[in-house]
Design a protein around this motif. Sequence first.
Motif, PDB file in Angstrom:
ATOM      1  N   ILE A  82      15.326 -15.390 -32.019  1.00 19.85           N
ATOM      2  CA  ILE A  82      14.215 -14.710 -32.708  1.00 19.85           C
ATOM      3  C   ILE A  82      13.058 -14.473 -31.749  1.00 19.85           C
ATOM      4  O   ILE A  82      12.470 -13.373 -31.706  1.00 19.85           O
ATOM      5  N   ALA A  83      12.703 -15.490 -30.977  1.00 16.49           N
ATOM      6  CA  ALA A  83      11.588 -15.351 -30.037  1.00 16.49           C
ATOM      7  C   ALA A  83      11.900 -14.326 -28.955  1.00 16.49           C
ATOM      8  O   ALA A  83      11.024 -13.526 -28.567  1.00 16.49           O
ATOM      9  N   ARG A  84      13.137 -14.329 -28.455  1.00 15.72           N
ATOM     10  CA  ARG A  84      13.510 -13.341 -27.431  1.00 15.72           C
ATOM     11  C   ARG A  84      13.416 -11.930 -27.978  1.00 15.72           C
ATOM     12  O   ARG A  84      12.937 -11.014 -27.310  1.00 15.72           O
ATOM     13  N   GLY A  85      13.896 -11.741 -29.215  1.00 15.97           N
ATOM     14  CA  GLY A  85      13.861 -10.408 -29.799  1.00 15.97           C
ATOM     15  C   GLY A  85      12.454  -9.926 -30.073  1.00 15.97           C
ATOM     16  O   GLY A  85      12.170  -8.725 -29.954  1.00 15.97           O
ATOM     17  N   LEU A  86      11.534 -10.847 -30.425  1.00 14.79           N
ATOM     18  CA  LEU A  86      10.167 -10.437 -30.755  1.00 14.79           C
ATOM     19  C   LEU A  86       9.262 -10.332 -29.531  1.00 14.79           C
ATOM     20  O   LEU A  86       8.470  -9.386 -29.415  1.00 14.79           O
ATOM     21  N   PHE A  87       9.373 -11.314 -28.627  1.00 13.94           N
ATOM     22  CA  PHE A  87       8.398 -11.392 -27.533  1.00 13.94           C
ATOM     23  C   PHE A  87       9.014 -11.250 -26.147  1.00 13.94           C
ATOM     24  O   PHE A  87       8.278 -11.022 -25.171  1.00 13.94           O
ATOM     25  N   GLY A  88      10.323 -11.419 -26.031  1.00 15.55           N
ATOM     26  CA  GLY A  88      10.932 -11.456 -24.708  1.00 15.55           C
ATOM     27  C   GLY A  88      11.034 -10.094 -24.051  1.00 15.55           C
ATOM     28  O   GLY A  88      11.120  -9.056 -24.710  1.00 15.55           O
ATOM     29  N   ASP A  89      11.020 -10.123 -22.728  1.00 17.21           N
ATOM     30  CA  ASP A  89      11.221  -8.911 -21.932  1.00 17.21           C
ATOM     31  C   ASP A  89      12.713  -8.820 -21.627  1.00 17.21           C
ATOM     32  O   ASP A  89      13.192  -9.322 -20.609  1.00 17.21           O
ATOM     33  N   LEU A  90      13.452  -8.179 -22.527  1.00 21.61           N
ATOM     34  CA  LEU A  90      14.906  -8.191 -22.442  1.00 21.61           C
ATOM     35  C   LEU A  90      15.441  -7.443 -21.232  1.00 21.61           C
ATOM     36  O   LEU A  90      16.524  -7.741 -20.744  1.00 21.61           O
ATOM     37  N   GLY A  91      14.697  -6.479 -20.770  1.00 25.43           N
ATOM     38  CA  GLY A  91      15.158  -5.700 -19.618  1.00 25.43           C
ATOM     39  C   GLY A  91      14.609  -6.196 -18.309  1.00 25.43           C
ATOM     40  O   GLY A  91      14.657  -5.458 -17.307  1.00 25.43           O
ATOM     41  N   ALA A  92      14.082  -7.430 -18.267  1.00 29.31           N
ATOM     42  CA  ALA A  92      13.421  -7.932 -17.059  1.00 29.31           C
ATOM     43  C   ALA A  92      14.382  -8.000 -15.877  1.00 29.31           C
ATOM     44  O   ALA A  92      14.034  -7.607 -14.761  1.00 29.31           O
ATOM     45  N   ASP A  93      15.601  -8.494 -16.097  1.00 34.79           N
ATOM     46  CA  ASP A  93      16.552  -8.620 -14.989  1.00 34.79           C
ATOM     47  C   ASP A  93      16.923  -7.249 -14.429  1.00 34.79           C
ATOM     48  O   ASP A  93      16.996  -7.065 -13.207  1.00 34.79           O
ATOM     49  N   ALA A  94      17.173  -6.309 -15.330  1.00 33.32           N
ATOM     50  CA  ALA A  94      17.525  -4.964 -14.863  1.00 33.32           C
ATOM     51  C   ALA A  94      16.359  -4.330 -14.114  1.00 33.32           C
ATOM     52  O   ALA A  94      16.558  -3.671 -13.069  1.00 33.32           O
ATOM     53  N   LEU A  95      15.143  -4.495 -14.600  1.00 33.06           N
ATOM     54  CA  LEU A  95      13.968  -3.948 -13.907  1.00 33.06           C
ATOM     55  C   LEU A  95      13.751  -4.627 -12.556  1.00 33.06           C
ATOM     56  O   LEU A  95      13.283  -3.979 -11.602  1.00 33.06           O
ATOM     57  N   ALA A  96      14.074  -5.919 -12.470  1.00 30.27           N
ATOM     58  CA  ALA A  96      13.958  -6.605 -11.179  1.00 30.27           C
ATOM     59  C   ALA A  96      14.937  -6.012 -10.181  1.00 30.27           C
ATOM     60  O   ALA A  96      14.597  -5.822  -8.995  1.00 30.27           O
ATOM     61  N   ARG A  97      16.147  -5.693 -10.640  1.00 36.15           N
ATOM     62  CA  ARG A  97      17.110  -5.041  -9.744  1.00 36.15           C
ATOM     63  C   ARG A  97      16.643  -3.648  -9.356  1.00 36.15           C
ATOM     64  O   ARG A  97      16.852  -3.198  -8.224  1.00 36.15           O
ATOM     65  N   VAL A  98      15.998  -2.961 -10.299  1.00 40.25           N
ATOM     66  CA  VAL A  98      15.449  -1.637  -9.987  1.00 40.25           C
ATOM     67  C   VAL A  98      14.405  -1.749  -8.890  1.00 40.25           C
ATOM     68  O   VAL A  98      14.387  -0.950  -7.938  1.00 40.25           O
TER      69      VAL A  98
ATOM     70  N   ILE B  89      21.644   6.789   0.293  1.00 41.79           N
ATOM     71  CA  ILE B  89      20.503   7.067  -0.584  1.00 41.79           C
ATOM     72  C   ILE B  89      20.991   7.619  -1.919  1.00 41.79           C
ATOM     73  O   ILE B  89      20.506   7.219  -2.989  1.00 41.79           O
ATOM     74  N   ASP B  90      21.975   8.518  -1.886  1.00 39.55           N
ATOM     75  CA  ASP B  90      22.521   9.069  -3.135  1.00 39.55           C
ATOM     76  C   ASP B  90      23.134   7.974  -4.012  1.00 39.55           C
ATOM     77  O   ASP B  90      22.941   7.957  -5.232  1.00 39.55           O
ATOM     78  N   ALA B  91      23.870   7.032  -3.359  1.00 43.16           N
ATOM     79  CA  ALA B  91      24.493   5.933  -4.115  1.00 43.16           C
ATOM     80  C   ALA B  91      23.434   5.014  -4.725  1.00 43.16           C
ATOM     81  O   ALA B  91      23.541   4.594  -5.884  1.00 43.16           O
ATOM     82  N   LEU B  92      22.394   4.742  -3.962  1.00 48.55           N
ATOM     83  CA  LEU B  92      21.331   3.871  -4.467  1.00 48.55           C
ATOM     84  C   LEU B  92      20.581   4.532  -5.617  1.00 48.55           C
ATOM     85  O   LEU B  92      20.220   3.863  -6.602  1.00 48.55           O
ATOM     86  N   GLU B  93      20.339   5.846  -5.518  1.00 50.96           N
ATOM     87  CA  GLU B  93      19.646   6.539  -6.604  1.00 50.96           C
ATOM     88  C   GLU B  93      20.484   6.547  -7.884  1.00 50.96           C
ATOM     89  O   GLU B  93      19.946   6.429  -8.990  1.00 50.96           O
ATOM     90  N   ALA B  94      21.806   6.679  -7.718  1.00 52.08           N
ATOM     91  CA  ALA B  94      22.678   6.615  -8.894  1.00 52.08           C
ATOM     92  C   ALA B  94      22.639   5.226  -9.523  1.00 52.08           C
ATOM     93  O   ALA B  94      22.593   5.070 -10.750  1.00 52.08           O
ATOM     94  N   ASN B  95      22.652   4.205  -8.666  1.00 52.51           N
ATOM     95  CA  ASN B  95      22.598   2.834  -9.175  1.00 52.51           C
ATOM     96  C   ASN B  95      21.281   2.542  -9.878  1.00 52.51           C
ATOM     97  O   ASN B  95      21.249   1.910 -10.936  1.00 52.51           O
ATOM     98  N   ILE B  96      20.188   3.035  -9.277  1.00 54.26           N
ATOM     99  CA  ILE B  96      18.888   2.737  -9.862  1.00 54.26           C
ATOM    100  C   ILE B  96      18.732   3.411 -11.224  1.00 54.26           C
ATOM    101  O   ILE B  96      18.116   2.864 -12.155  1.00 54.26           O
ATOM    102  N   GLU B  97      19.321   4.575 -11.376  1.00 51.91           N
ATOM    103  CA  GLU B  97      19.262   5.257 -12.666  1.00 51.91           C
ATOM    104  C   GLU B  97      20.067   4.480 -13.712  1.00 51.91           C
ATOM    105  O   GLU B  97      19.647   4.350 -14.866  1.00 51.91           O
ATOM    106  N   GLY B  98      21.206   3.929 -13.278  1.00 54.58           N
ATOM    107  CA  GLY B  98      22.014   3.134 -14.190  1.00 54.58           C
ATOM    108  C   GLY B  98      21.287   1.874 -14.649  1.00 54.58           C
ATOM    109  O   GLY B  98      21.345   1.504 -15.828  1.00 54.58           O
ATOM    110  N   PHE B  99      20.578   1.234 -13.756  1.00 51.54           N
ATOM    111  CA  PHE B  99      19.826   0.040 -14.125  1.00 51.54           C
ATOM    112  C   PHE B  99      18.653   0.374 -15.039  1.00 51.54           C
ATOM    113  O   PHE B  99      18.304  -0.419 -15.914  1.00 51.54           O
ATOM    114  N   ARG B 100      18.040   1.550 -14.833  1.00 51.73           N
ATOM    115  CA  ARG B 100      16.945   1.954 -15.736  1.00 51.73           C
ATOM    116  C   ARG B 100      17.488   2.165 -17.155  1.00 51.73           C
ATOM    117  O   ARG B 100      16.850   1.761 -18.143  1.00 51.73           O
ATOM    118  N   VAL B 101      18.650   2.801 -17.250  1.00 53.07           N
ATOM    119  CA  VAL B 101      19.261   3.006 -18.571  1.00 53.07           C
ATOM    120  C   VAL B 101      19.608   1.661 -19.192  1.00 53.07           C
ATOM    121  O   VAL B 101      19.404   1.428 -20.405  1.00 53.07           O
TER     122      VAL B 101
END
Length: 514
Positions: A92-108, A140-152
């Motif tokens: 419940i706390a994760r759903g209300l207050f947690g930053d669920l995409g934090a790990d993906a954004l850190a990879r971004v 660079i093209d591969a990294l840009e594709a990966n970064i877009e996937g992590f943003r999604v």
Amino acid sequence: MSEDLGVNPLEDTDSAAAKAYAEERRENIRTFVRTSPDYYIRNFDKIGASARFTATFNVMAGLFGPIWFGARGLWSWALAFLVVEAIGFVQIARGLFGDLGADALARVASIEGTLDLRYRQLAAAEESGSDRAAAIQRQIDALEANIEGFRVEAETLAAQGPSIVLAGLSILIVAKLVQAIVANWALESRFSDWLSDRTIRFGMPVSQIVFSAAFMVLLVATAMVHYSFPGRFEFLSAFPTENSIRLASIDAVEDFIAWCVANSVTFFEALTSAIRWLLDAMEVALVQTPWIVVAALIVLLTWLTAGLRMAIWSGAFLAYMGVLGFWEKAMTTLALLGTAALLSIVIGIPLGMFSARRPRFYAVIQPIMDFMQTMPAFVFMVPVIAFFGVGKPAAVIVTMIFGGTPVVRLTVLGLRGVPESVREAAISFGANKWYLLTKVDLPLAGPSIRAGINQTIMLSLAMVVVASLIGAKGLGEDVLEALQYANVGQGILAGFAILFCAMILDRIVQGQRK
């Protein structure tokens, strides 16, 4: 002609004895529960009327959950429900207050740093006309594709908040319902135990309510904060310590071991020489003696102890070792482990006999044996090598440490299991201590002692591969080599040879000719 046999006294609830028992039970329930006695009397009577689980509903237990169970002294239930409720609250706390995409954004963010570096490398390569420009562009093209996937992925995870909250609520509601249903049944079981043991805590003391509430709330709140805001409170993620403490402890242990080695050289050299002498004698008997003599003696001994069928199997096992070229290594293994097992038995049985009638002494050595049996073999190898060096004597000591405790424990168990009535009868007929030990205690404890010997031998064989790491030769060396070079066939064949050695020794020790 029928005759009225009357009412069964066990079913006569109107008799004076039944009424007195019922009133006494109600008084006991009032004393035990302290709160809402009429409610608990009614439900305890309902639960006690059936041998099966009887569902009732306790609103307070459902509302307060683990706090109620802990306050009532039902800590095994409280801790189990605490884990389940903590999962629900955390979700419940994760759903209300947690930053669920934090790990993906850190990879971004990490990929963005790498992209910035690659852009600079691409600019430098284009400016210098280097051939690497095309390769860098592909990166660079591969990294840009990966970064877009992590943003999604980050956006998808962030959108899962409501579903995570619903999952947490579902877990919490189910847990509350289960607690409300089983609470009275668990409390009635504790009440039954309290009737036979009045030292069991009863009622709901204020101190227990406060402790239970503080304990449960603190743990759940800590878990909620940690999982909802990962990394924000570092003291929740990593134990607060300093690396200097570990380094100082390492230095202290090394200094202690060095002092022990320096002040006990003569003792350990003498012990090493004695072990080496016994080991050399075993190797002469098993390795240097002609194989046909050794094989015949083993088969004969197996026949005498375990019967003709096992003797035939023993001969087949020995033939397996000989045909595949494992004979000498198998005999070397038996010599080394036979030395370790013999020393363990010679020391362990007298030690068990001494400890059986001296509870205080056994209470002292029992933690030491627990340490010997539970400590991983690779850990106590280190001080053994420091004291005995690398080689077969060190392997014997390591094997004794790991496999020597069962014979002591089971000797104590067997001797303590001798009926006192039998011992008293022997004493009444004039038996002295020696007669009592040799003619009464040891024969009756014999099966347990033989089981201890068997376990010591089996655990010694389990150390074959580990002992080969510190210089012990034999079949363990073949298995270790197979592990190092991924030689599956050699490892399996050597493993079967070790297994057959164990089976032969097991039948010789445990087998009875029928």
